[in-house]
Design an enzyme around this catalytic site. Structure first.
Site, mmCIF file in Angstrom:
data_model
loop_
_atom_site.group_PDB
_atom_site.id
_atom_site.type_symbol
_atom_site.label_atom_id
_atom_site.label_comp_id
_atom_site.label_asym_id
_atom_site.label_seq_id
_atom_site.Cartn_x
_atom_site.Cartn_y
_atom_site.Cartn_z
ATOM 1 N N GLY A 1 0.834 -1.198 0.000
ATOM 2 C CA GLY A 1 0.000 0.000 0.000
ATOM 3 C C GLY A 1 0.862 1.238 0.000
ATOM 4 O O GLY A 1 2.087 1.171 -0.174
ATOM 5 N N SER B 1 33.755 -0.392 -30.794
ATOM 6 C CA SER B 1 33.097 -1.357 -29.882
ATOM 7 C C SER B 1 33.348 -0.970 -28.428
ATOM 8 O O SER B 1 34.101 -1.641 -27.727
ATOM 9 C CB SER B 1 33.551 -2.779 -30.176
ATOM 10 O OG SER B 1 34.948 -2.919 -30.218
ATOM 11 N N SER C 1 3.353 -1.835 8.664
ATOM 12 C CA SER C 1 4.185 -2.397 9.731
ATOM 13 C C SER C 1 3.404 -2.506 11.039
ATOM 14 O O SER C 1 3.560 -3.474 11.791
ATOM 15 C CB SER C 1 5.434 -1.528 9.930
ATOM 16 O OG SER C 1 6.213 -1.478 8.753
ATOM 17 N N ASP D 1 0.409 3.957 5.468
ATOM 18 C CA ASP D 1 -0.929 3.362 5.564
ATOM 19 C C ASP D 1 -1.042 2.394 6.733
ATOM 20 O O ASP D 1 -2.127 1.865 6.995
ATOM 21 C CB ASP D 1 -1.284 2.627 4.258
ATOM 22 C CG ASP D 1 -1.873 3.574 3.216
ATOM 23 O OD1 ASP D 1 -2.226 4.700 3.584
ATOM 24 O OD2 ASP D 1 -1.964 3.174 2.044
ATOM 25 N N GLY D 2 0.086 2.117 7.407
ATOM 26 C CA GLY D 2 0.035 1.290 8.604
ATOM 27 C C GLY D 2 0.370 -0.168 8.397
ATOM 28 O O GLY D 2 -0.062 -1.025 9.177
ATOM 29 N N SER E 1 42.036 0.857 -37.895
ATOM 30 C CA SER E 1 41.901 0.527 -39.315
ATOM 31 C C SER E 1 43.265 0.441 -39.987
ATOM 32 O O SER E 1 43.501 -0.437 -40.839
ATOM 33 C CB SER E 1 41.030 1.569 -40.016
ATOM 34 O OG SER E 1 39.714 1.547 -39.502
ATOM 35 N N THR F 1 6.240 -4.991 2.807
ATOM 36 C CA THR F 1 6.919 -4.389 1.661
ATOM 37 C C THR F 1 6.809 -2.874 1.706
ATOM 38 O O THR F 1 5.843 -2.323 2.233
ATOM 39 C CB THR F 1 6.324 -4.908 0.336
ATOM 40 O OG1 THR F 1 4.940 -4.546 0.265
ATOM 41 C CG2 THR F 1 6.454 -6.414 0.246
ATOM 42 N N GLY G 1 6.219 1.067 0.826
ATOM 43 C CA GLY G 1 5.140 1.748 0.126
ATOM 44 C C GLY G 1 5.604 2.825 -0.822
ATOM 45 O O GLY G 1 4.889 3.211 -1.737
ATOM 46 N N ASN H 1 -7.651 0.590 6.770
ATOM 47 C CA ASN H 1 -7.018 0.761 8.079
ATOM 48 C C ASN H 1 -7.319 2.147 8.672
ATOM 49 O O ASN H 1 -7.819 3.037 7.989
ATOM 50 C CB ASN H 1 -5.509 0.561 7.926
ATOM 51 C CG ASN H 1 -4.802 0.380 9.252
ATOM 52 O OD1 ASN H 1 -5.412 -0.053 10.239
ATOM 53 N ND2 ASN H 1 -3.529 0.700 9.299
#
Length: 643
Positions: free
Chosen positions: A35, A552, A42, A39-40, A485, A115, A117, A169
């Site tokens: 979230g 290269s 944990s 948002d709470g 070259s 996870t 936020g 929540n």
């Protein structure tokens, strides 16, 4: 207190054994909390641990002391401190890394991933979601559905999570108002219709106060659904669903302790296997029968998804690490071209055309990625045009592997649980070994199944024998103006004088024909070298000694060409000239134009050059003349060809 007698000790041991056996047989549910920031998440996990009595007395005392010290919850216990382990997380009050916690109830075992936020840590959220069966999506009742709510819903759906809990929540901060809850549920329902979500349940909760976490809340009498923990105890578990699928076991290790035993070890990814079952080894397609299912605890009659076992066969069948043992009548596919959804996780953007390592299950292959067909705006789900993918971006691209990959679509046509073992992969940078991306295979490209190598009667060895030489690729690399070259041209003249058959591919000449459609941005430079590498390889198949003179600039692409060639036939020649000397030479006036801003992406000025770390031949053009440098290259080549 008297010590227990032998009978009492036996009863205690029996009780402990019964308890451990009961715990072992419990189903395991993996879920994530996700979230927006604050948002709470944990706090909710901390409350789950607390209410399920998973906190020891010393942890509780430490938590109470830390809560008083931090003082963020008005004297109440700050349950987030149980999960936010990093000092940076506590200082900022946010989750940065993925925190895993284990807890158990009478009915189930759980592993929960908290996870982050913040959008900056999207890759961390994807990592946590990649093994989860369910997502608990938290929404702050005061804020409602936010962009990050939609972002995390999409990401969770993308990695195969099909069941969601919408945990509204902080209901205590809106006085448990049903109208607030109903409005949030209606808003989310509108968005969820666009996602591949099998089911979702909305629950009004308060992580701080414990409402509807373990028990029903008296402060929300209008809600008659399950508590959060009751719902988590009842949802189907993907590991059980996997047992109903056709049998799949990627081979991790060939177990050969002595000449009398040969088995194939790995974890069963799906289905079940029994002694006597017919199986097929993919990609070879060879069939045989399972003779034994061997474990440390003895042979089994049957093994199911999630178990690690060693299988022995009734016949001598070639099977090695990376192969997949599967149900004989329903095997997975093998292909080398796919459409895949990619989540880019590196600070450096994806370079289309560059070769990366792709790891899927126990298979590791080299892969090149085409420019994205589109990038997904995870907030609106719109498809956007894109040439590359930056950090945290998600896009759909076609990818090509250097050999067949045993796979199954990450999400099948029925939209069932994700096939993470044979459908999900990670991308690794070949030079740094850093994980730079994760992906999900959507399907094999039809053209991959219609293209097969053509067997030829005249092979590479026959052509080389006819020419009386061993083919090779002399790859000259260095800055513009280094003398590549010039030296390559002299080397070819000396080789021809010795009766060798050669061909010189020069950067400027190729840009006028084969690669005239390419520019000088990094992705175009990579494609330029890839094409030259393929041409050089084909020319060695014709028996020629091929000389190439290209800047290269990237080590990864020079390694890519080396990998294309047969072992020992690629000779990297570093024409080592300091940029000051190259700029003084500046025969074509390119450096002056680049300094003036008239040429963009010029190597050494505004585009990097990565010098070889261990070249086969290194030429210092400030010490050697072009003639001397050419002699040194010819001597090195002849020594190589004579060995």
């Amino acid at each position: 207190m008297a010590r227990p007698g032998s009978r009492e000790r036996a009863l205690i041991i029996d009780d402990i054994g019964a308890f451990l056996d009961q715990q072992q047989k419990k189903e395991m549910l993996r879920f994530i909390t996700c979230g927006s920031v604050d948002d709470g998440k944990s706090t909710l996990i901390g409350r789950l641990l607390y209410d399920s009595q998973q906190i020891f007395e010393d942890q509780m005392a430490s938590l109470e002391a830390d809560s008083k010290k931090v003082g963020t919850q008005g004297g109440k216990i700050d349950f987030a401190l149980l999960v936010d382990g990093l000092s940076a997380e506590r200082e900022q009050g946010i989750t940065i890394d993925v925190a895993y916690r284990f807890f158990t109830t009478d009915k189930r075992k759980f592993i929960v991933a908290d996870t982050p936020g913040h959008e900056q840590y999207t890759r961390n959220m994807v990592t946590g979601a990649s093994t989860a069966d369910l997502a608990v999506l938290l929404v702050d009742a005061r804020k409602g559905i936010l962009q990050q709510t939609r972002r995390h819903s999409y990401l969770a759906s993308l990695v195969g999570i099909r069941r969601f809990v919408l945990a509204v929540n902080k209901m205590d901060l809106v006085n448990y108002d049903q109208a607030v809850f109903d409005k949030i549920v209606a808003d989310y329902a509108e968005f969820a219709e666009k996602l591949d979500v099998e089911e979702w349940t909305a629950i009004p909760v308060s992580g701080l106060e414990g409402d509807n976490i373990v028990a029903a809340s008296e402060r929300a009498p209008w809600y008659d659904g399950p508590s959060l923990i009751a719902h988590l105890e009842s949802v189907p578990v993907a590991s059980v669903e996997n047992q109903q699928k056709p049998m799949r076991m990627p081979v991790q290790w060939v177990n050969r302790p002595d000449q009398s035993f040969r088995g194939f070890s790995g974890q069963i990814a799906a289905g079940c296997v029994r002694a006597g079952d017919p199986v097929r080894v993919i990609p070879s397609g060879k069939t045989t029968t399972v003779e034994r299912i061997v474990t440390m605890g003895g042979d089994l009659d049957e093994a199911v998804a999630g178990q690690s076992v060693t299988l022995t066969f009734a016949d001598e069948v070639d099977c090695s690490r990376g192969d997949v043992i599967a149900a004989s009548d329903d095997p997975p596919q093998a292909a080398d071209q796919f459409e895949a959804t990619i989540v880019w996780m590196a600070d450096e953007a994806l370079l289309p055309g560059r070769a990366y390592l792709l790891k899927l299950g126990t298979q590791t292959v080299s892969v090149t990625i085409q420019p994205p067909k589109y990038q997904v705006d995870v907030n609106t789900l719109d498809r956007l045009a894109a040439k590359t993918l930056d950090l945290n971006a998600i896009g759909v691209s076609e990818i090509t592997t250097d050999r067949d990959l045993v796979f199954e679509p990450y999400v099948d046509e029925a939209g069932g649980s994700a096939n993470r073992t044979l459908g999900g992969f990670i991308l690794i940078d070949k030079m740094t070994n850093a994980t730079v991306g994760a992906g999900m295979i959507n399907f094999a490209l039809r053209r991959a199944q219609n293209i097969h190598p053509q067997a030829l009667d005249i092979d590479r060895e026959t052509r080389a024998l006819q020419m009386g030489q061993r083919p090779a690729v002399l790859w000259f690399t260095g800055l513009s103006g280094a003398g590549k070259s010039t030296v390559a041209n002299l080397v070819e003249k000396k080789l021809v004088a010795r009766g060798r058959h050669t061909f010189l591919l020069d950067g400027d000449n190729v840009r006028h024909g084969l690669n005239k459609d390419l520019g000088f941005e990094d992705a175009d430079r990579i494609e330029n070298i890839r094409r030259i590498g393929e041409v050089a390889r084909l020319m060695t198949d014709a028996g020629l000694i091929v000389l190439t003179a290209f800047i290269s600039p990237f080590r990864a692409e020079r390694q890519m060409v080396r990998d294309m060639c047969d072992e020992g036939t690629f000779i990297e020649i570093f024409v080592d000239t300091p940029i000051e000397v190259a700029e003084q030479r500046d025969v074509k006036g390119l450096y002056a134009k680049a300094r003036a801003g008239k040429i963009k992406n010029f190597t050494g000025i505004d585009s990097p050059y990565e010098p070889p770390l261990e070249p086969d031949v290194q030429i210092d053009t400030t010490q050697l003349s072009a003639e001397e440098a050419a002699d040194a290259v010819v001597d090195a080549l002849l020594r190589r060809l004579e060995n």
